[in-house]
Design a protein around this motif. Structure first.
Motif, short mmCIF file in Angstrom:
data_model
loop_
_atom_site.label_atom_id
_atom_site.label_comp_id
_atom_site.label_asym_id
_atom_site.label_seq_id
_atom_site.Cartn_x
_atom_site.Cartn_y
_atom_site.Cartn_z
N GLN A 31 0.81 -1.21 0.00
CA GLN A 31 0.00 0.00 0.00
C GLN A 31 0.85 1.27 0.00
O GLN A 31 0.31 2.37 -0.04
N THR A 32 2.15 1.14 0.06
CA THR A 32 3.05 2.30 0.04
C THR A 32 3.63 2.44 -1.36
O THR A 32 4.25 1.52 -1.88
N SER A 33 3.41 3.60 -1.95
CA SER A 33 3.98 3.88 -3.26
C SER A 33 5.30 4.63 -3.09
O SER A 33 5.59 5.18 -2.02
N MET A 34 6.06 4.67 -4.15
CA MET A 34 7.29 5.46 -4.13
C MET A 34 6.95 6.93 -3.87
O MET A 34 7.67 7.62 -3.17
N GLN A 35 5.83 7.39 -4.42
CA GLN A 35 5.40 8.77 -4.22
C GLN A 35 5.11 9.03 -2.73
O GLN A 35 5.42 10.11 -2.22
N ASP A 36 4.55 8.04 -2.03
CA ASP A 36 4.31 8.19 -0.59
C ASP A 36 5.62 8.41 0.15
O ASP A 36 5.71 9.26 1.05
N VAL A 37 6.63 7.62 -0.20
CA VAL A 37 7.94 7.74 0.47
C VAL A 37 8.57 9.09 0.13
O VAL A 37 9.14 9.76 1.02
N ILE A 38 8.49 9.51 -1.12
CA ILE A 38 9.06 10.80 -1.54
C ILE A 38 8.42 11.93 -0.75
O ILE A 38 9.10 12.82 -0.23
N LYS A 39 7.09 11.88 -0.63
CA LYS A 39 6.37 12.91 0.12
C LYS A 39 6.76 12.89 1.59
O LYS A 39 7.01 13.93 2.20
N GLU A 40 6.83 11.70 2.17
CA GLU A 40 7.20 11.56 3.59
C GLU A 40 8.60 12.09 3.85
O GLU A 40 8.87 12.69 4.88
N ALA A 41 9.50 11.88 2.89
CA ALA A 41 10.88 12.34 3.04
C ALA A 41 11.02 13.83 2.78
O ALA A 41 12.03 14.44 3.15
N LYS A 55 11.34 0.19 -5.02
CA LYS A 55 10.90 -0.17 -3.68
C LYS A 55 11.75 -1.32 -3.13
O LYS A 55 12.09 -1.34 -1.94
N ASN A 56 12.12 -2.27 -4.00
CA ASN A 56 12.96 -3.38 -3.53
C ASN A 56 14.32 -2.89 -3.05
O ASN A 56 14.89 -3.46 -2.12
N GLU A 57 14.87 -1.85 -3.70
CA GLU A 57 16.13 -1.28 -3.21
C GLU A 57 15.95 -0.70 -1.81
O GLU A 57 16.83 -0.83 -0.96
N LEU A 58 14.81 -0.07 -1.57
CA LEU A 58 14.52 0.46 -0.23
C LEU A 58 14.40 -0.67 0.78
O LEU A 58 14.97 -0.60 1.87
N ILE A 59 13.66 -1.71 0.42
CA ILE A 59 13.49 -2.86 1.31
C ILE A 59 14.85 -3.48 1.64
O ILE A 59 15.15 -3.78 2.79
N THR A 60 15.68 -3.63 0.62
CA THR A 60 17.01 -4.20 0.81
C THR A 60 17.83 -3.35 1.77
O THR A 60 18.45 -3.88 2.70
N ALA A 61 17.82 -2.05 1.57
CA ALA A 61 18.62 -1.16 2.41
C ALA A 61 18.12 -1.16 3.85
O ALA A 61 18.92 -1.21 4.80
N ILE A 62 16.81 -1.13 4.03
CA ILE A 62 16.25 -1.12 5.39
C ILE A 62 16.55 -2.44 6.09
O ILE A 62 17.00 -2.46 7.24
N ALA A 63 16.30 -3.55 5.41
CA ALA A 63 16.55 -4.86 6.03
C ALA A 63 18.02 -5.03 6.39
O ALA A 63 18.35 -5.51 7.48
N THR A 64 18.90 -4.61 5.51
CA THR A 64 20.34 -4.72 5.77
C THR A 64 20.73 -3.89 6.97
O THR A 64 21.47 -4.34 7.86
N GLU A 65 20.22 -2.67 7.03
CA GLU A 65 20.54 -1.77 8.15
C GLU A 65 20.04 -2.33 9.48
O GLU A 65 20.77 -2.34 10.47
N LYS A 66 18.82 -2.82 9.49
CA LYS A 66 18.22 -3.28 10.75
C LYS A 66 18.86 -4.57 11.24
O LYS A 66 19.08 -4.74 12.43
N ILE A 67 19.17 -5.49 10.34
CA ILE A 67 19.75 -6.76 10.78
C ILE A 67 21.20 -6.57 11.24
O ILE A 67 21.72 -7.36 12.02
N SER A 68 21.84 -5.50 10.77
CA SER A 68 23.21 -5.21 11.19
C SER A 68 23.30 -5.00 12.70
O SER A 68 24.31 -5.32 13.32
N ALA A 69 22.24 -4.46 13.29
CA ALA A 69 22.23 -4.27 14.74
C ALA A 69 22.32 -5.62 15.46
O ALA A 69 23.08 -5.78 16.42
N VAL A 70 21.58 -6.59 14.96
CA VAL A 70 21.59 -7.92 15.58
C VAL A 70 22.93 -8.62 15.34
O VAL A 70 23.52 -9.18 16.26
#
Length: 195
Positions: A31-41, A55-70
């Motif tokens: 339900q999140t479009s790239m336009q939604d993210v652009i507006k939010e940012a 969107k997959n690049e965003l998912i990849t970056a977020i997942a990589t960042e978050k799992i790095s903490a663990v």
């Protein structure tokens, strides 16, 4: 034209990741479009696409960042001499989960990534690679625990690592799906299973 500093580029990239995380937690991936993210940012389309093309690049970056903490915590625990008991390691990871499970926390995004991995082969490969690193560290911990006499000599480190990983994922799912799960109660169950 003046050159943009690396610090500025990193800050802008983080601004986008934070905006995407808020959108994904609030509305889900589909339900999140790239336009939604652009507006939010609060960025222009051109500025946004300088950093992420999909969107997959965003998912990849977020997942990589978050799992790095663990993985960072697991690496620190693996470096300790002696390594803490496996039960202590699990409890430390569950403490991180509890801190990260709030409404805007990365744990909610992790569960969405798992769901997306079932339908999207690209995300599935990402999840397998990222979580494979966590499980690999759990296997190394099991090897060290076996060598230290914490586990029986015939314990299979790969099996223990897989179970360790499953216990953490199970806790995450219970926290998200059931709302509240008492960490101490969960840890008491783990201790009873390991006894």
């Amino acid at each position: 034209m003046p050159r943009v500093s690396e610090a500025h580029l990193a800050a802008r990239r983080q601004q986008i990741l934070d905006a995407a995380a808020r959108c994904f937690v609030r509305n889900g991936f589909h339900q999140t479009s790239m336009q939604d993210v652009i507006k939010e940012a609060g960025l222009s389309v051109g500025a946004f696409y300088r950093y992420f093309k999909s969107k997959n690049e965003l998912i990849t970056a977020i997942a990589t960042e978050k799992i790095s903490a663990v993985t960072g915590v697991l690496d620190q625990l693996l470096e300790q001499e002696p390594m803490p008991p496996i039960v202590t390691v699990i409890e430390r990871i569950l403490e991180i989960v509890d801190v990260s499970v709030d409404e805007d926390g990365p744990v909610r995004i992790a569960v969405q990534v798992w769901g997306e991995a079932v339908h999207d082969p690209e995300v599935g490969l990402l999840v397998a690679e990222i979580y494979g690193r966590v499980r690999e560290r759990a296997v190394r911990m099991a090897e060290r625990a076996r060598a230290a006499g914490e586990l029986p000599p015939d314990a299979d480190p790969a099996g223990v690592g897989a179970a360790f990983f499953g216990l953490v994922q199970g806790y995450i799912l219970q926290r998200i799906l059931l709302g509240t799960v008492d960490r101490q109660l969960y840890m008491n169950g783990i201790r009873a299973l390991l006894a």
